[in-house]
Design a protein around this motif. Structure first.
Motif, PDB file in Angstrom:
ATOM      1  N   ILE A 224       0.827  -1.203   0.000  1.00 35.83           N
ATOM      2  CA  ILE A 224       0.000   0.000   0.000  1.00 35.83           C
ATOM      3  C   ILE A 224       0.873   1.270   0.000  1.00 35.83           C
ATOM      4  CG2 ILE A 224      -0.216  -0.145   2.550  1.00 35.83           C
ATOM      5  CD1 ILE A 224      -3.051   1.117   0.442  1.00 35.83           C
ATOM      6  N   ASP A 225       2.021   1.188   0.685  1.00 31.49           N
ATOM      7  CA  ASP A 225       2.861   2.375   0.845  1.00 31.49           C
ATOM      8  C   ASP A 225       3.808   2.633  -0.328  1.00 31.49           C
ATOM      9  OD1 ASP A 225       3.891  -0.022   1.856  1.00 31.49           O
ATOM     10  OD2 ASP A 225       5.378   0.993   3.083  1.00 31.49           O
ATOM     11  N   VAL A 226       3.714   1.857  -1.423  1.00 30.70           N
ATOM     12  CA  VAL A 226       4.435   2.309  -2.628  1.00 30.70           C
ATOM     13  C   VAL A 226       3.489   3.124  -3.514  1.00 30.70           C
ATOM     14  CG1 VAL A 226       6.033   0.346  -2.603  1.00 30.70           C
ATOM     15  CG2 VAL A 226       4.093   0.325  -4.179  1.00 30.70           C
ATOM     16  N   SER A 333       8.791   8.355   5.917  1.00 27.00           N
ATOM     17  CA  SER A 333       9.142   8.365   4.492  1.00 27.00           C
ATOM     18  C   SER A 333       7.945   8.861   3.694  1.00 27.00           C
ATOM     19  CB  SER A 333       9.499   6.949   4.053  1.00 27.00           C
ATOM     20  OG  SER A 333       8.367   6.128   4.239  1.00 27.00           O
ATOM     21  N   VAL A 334       8.116   8.906   2.374  1.00 32.92           N
ATOM     22  CA  VAL A 334       7.018   9.320   1.500  1.00 32.92           C
ATOM     23  C   VAL A 334       5.843   8.346   1.611  1.00 32.92           C
ATOM     24  CG1 VAL A 334       8.311   8.321  -0.472  1.00 32.92           C
ATOM     25  CG2 VAL A 334       6.402   9.818  -0.918  1.00 32.92           C
ATOM     26  N   GLY A 335       6.140   7.036   1.682  1.00 29.37           N
ATOM     27  CA  GLY A 335       5.076   6.031   1.750  1.00 29.37           C
ATOM     28  C   GLY A 335       4.318   6.046   3.068  1.00 29.37           C
ATOM     29  N   VAL A 336       4.959   6.523   4.117  1.00 36.80           N
ATOM     30  CA  VAL A 336       4.316   6.603   5.422  1.00 36.80           C
ATOM     31  C   VAL A 336       3.112   7.557   5.365  1.00 36.80           C
ATOM     32  CG1 VAL A 336       4.644   7.587   7.740  1.00 36.80           C
ATOM     33  CG2 VAL A 336       6.212   5.824   6.891  1.00 36.80           C
ATOM     34  N   THR A 337       3.215   8.587   4.535  1.00 39.29           N
ATOM     35  CA  THR A 337       2.094   9.524   4.377  1.00 39.29           C
ATOM     36  C   THR A 337       0.847   8.782   3.887  1.00 39.29           C
ATOM     37  OG1 THR A 337       3.650  11.299   3.930  1.00 39.29           O
ATOM     38  CG2 THR A 337       1.379  11.680   3.256  1.00 39.29           C
ATOM     39  N   TRP A 390       7.120  -0.640   7.591  1.00 35.12           N
ATOM     40  CA  TRP A 390       7.029  -2.063   7.973  1.00 35.12           C
ATOM     41  C   TRP A 390       7.951  -2.980   7.191  1.00 35.12           C
ATOM     42  CZ3 TRP A 390       4.815  -5.289   4.175  1.00 35.12           C
ATOM     43  CH2 TRP A 390       4.143  -4.636   3.151  1.00 35.12           C
ATOM     44  N   GLN A 391       8.504  -2.499   6.072  1.00 36.35           N
ATOM     45  CA  GLN A 391       9.486  -3.340   5.363  1.00 36.35           C
ATOM     46  C   GLN A 391      10.768  -3.491   6.181  1.00 36.35           C
ATOM     47  OE1 GLN A 391       8.780  -0.222   4.542  1.00 36.35           O
ATOM     48  NE2 GLN A 391      10.293   0.737   3.206  1.00 36.35           N
TER      49      GLN A 391
END
Ligand SMILES: [Zn+2]
Length: 420
Positions: A224-226, A333-337, A390-391
């Protein structure tokens, strides 16, 4: 530094057709919560400014099966505030070394052949080609990076790659035997101009080699976070093969790779070029079809899994907060948003910690959650910490045993919801 006023320009537009095949038969596959620009972490001087949110819906093309974001933020806005990082991690350096060796082995170019890398950054990949007697040229729009790369021996032009730039480069340097592009084609909205550029610059017996995030990993690994506004396309062999064909080109080799959470590498030549079309192309198309990459249901069940994760998180966090306990997040990070907005975590998370010190004392995009150093886990003693990055759950947990020993708990939302 003076900030150019670009507030009068259009900040974004919504496409109504597929980015690869122009079909209007595109369908909403998954509606994500609107977010601000995912990497727009700000410092306290700008806390008064509102950060606008933009739609972030994933669409599936029912004709070529490309999954894609159709809401395109104007790159001038998207990249204006970014802190560009020039350091290439050790893992990525090893990856590029192997990559250059594999490409040279497969294509076997004569000594002195021209290799052009698009989005060449500090020239790490090109340096490996140069060491193998290739002539090299980088193209990267970040002026400072281009200048540094040139000074370090990898000539780099500070341009965005377009079909006009391609024609100019060919005029000055001759045709390219190899053109590479890593982690950049997913960020491009106008792929038709880009591919015209490739055709302008590539030698008749040359090859274009790209590496990009892989659409199959998106739902197979629940990434989801990409999904964020910079990543416009989630490519597959099935969607790219007809795209290149319609442009007079041929995808002749593909490879799945685990780097960057799942990548696809492809090699392309002019139709009828010197390389035999590898079985890998048809094999990967078959794998993608059997995984349902072209079926809307595949994305609906991905969506459902994410809704279930959100429910689990809210169930636990409402209980914890009801007891007056505190909650931190790990990762800025960007994906955390995307995670913070899609799982609606803003109301639960008191502060975020991140290992990257350049992010410390900043505030998360839109929600303005403070970002602190990981030491804050020991100092502020939050009762629970959600691992948003989470990665990296495993190394984060290993590194923060003191936090666990003093009674803290980690929550991993994905790939499996767990409390540690
Ligand atoms: Zn399409």
């Amino acid at each position: 530094m003076e900030r150019e006023d670009i507030s009068e320009k259009n900040d974004y537009h919504r496409r109504d057709s597929c980015r690869l095949c122009n079909s209007k038969n595109i369908e909403l596959a998954m509606s994500l919560e609107k977010t601000p620009m995912g990497d727009a972490y700000i410092f306290s001087d700008r806390l008064g400014e509102e950060q606008k949110t933009y739609p972030l819906d994933l669409f599936l093309c029912n004709d070529c099966s490309l999954s894609q974001i159709v809401d395109v933020i104007n790159p001038e806005f998207l990249y204006r505030d970014y802190i560009y990082s020039t350091s290439i991690s050790l893992g990525l350096r090893d990856h590029f070394k192997k990559y250059s060796e594999e490409v040279l082995k497969k294509l076997n170019p004569a000594n002195g052949s021209l290799v052009v890398d698009l989005g060449s950054n500090d020239g790490t990949l090109l340096r490996f080609f140069k060491n193998n007697d290739m002539k090299v040229l980088g193209i990267d729009p970040a002026k400072d990076i281009a200048k540094k790369a040139t000074e370090s021996g990898v000539a780099t032009l500070p341009y965005f790659f377009t079909k006009d730039v391609a024609a100019e480069v060919k005029e000055r340097y001759g045709p390219a035997k190899i053109i590479t592009a890593n982690n950049m084609i997913a960020n491009l909205d106008d792929l038709s101009d880009f591919v015209s550029g490739i055709k302008n610059l590539m030698a008749p017996n040359g090859a274009f080699v790209f590496q990009t995030g892989y659409g199959l990993d998106l739902f197979e690994k629940d990434l989801i976070d990409v999904i964020y506004h910079e990543h416009l396309s989630y490519f597959s062999t099935k969607s790219l093969k007809p795209f290149f064909k319609n442009n007079g080109l041929e995808l002749f080799d593909v490879k799945r790779d685990s780097i960057k959470r799942g990548s696809l590498r492809g090699m392309v030549q002019f139709k009828g070029g010197p390389n035999k079309i590898s079985d890998s192309v048809e094999k990967l198309v078959e794998l993608e079809e059997s995984a349902g990459i072209d079926k809307i249901e595949t994305y609906r069940s991905f969506d459902k899994r994410m809704q279930d994760t959100k429910k689990s998180l809210h169930h636990l966090l409402n209980y914890i907060k009801g007891q007056g306990k505190t909650v931190a997040g790990y990762g800025a990070s960007v994906g955390v948003t995307t995670m913070l907005y899609h799982f609606d975590l803003g109301k639960f998370v008191d502060f975020i910690v991140d290992d990257n010190s350049s992010r410390h004392n900043s505030f998360s995009p839109g929600l303005h959650i403070p970002v602190l150093s990981p030491n804050s886990l020991l100092e502020k003693k939050p009762d629970y910490s959600i691992i948003l990055a989470w990665q990296y759950s495993k190394p984060i947990i290993e590194k923060n045993q003191d936090y666990l020993n003093q009674g803290g708990h980690f929550i991993t939302p994905l790939p499996k919801f767990e409390v540690i």
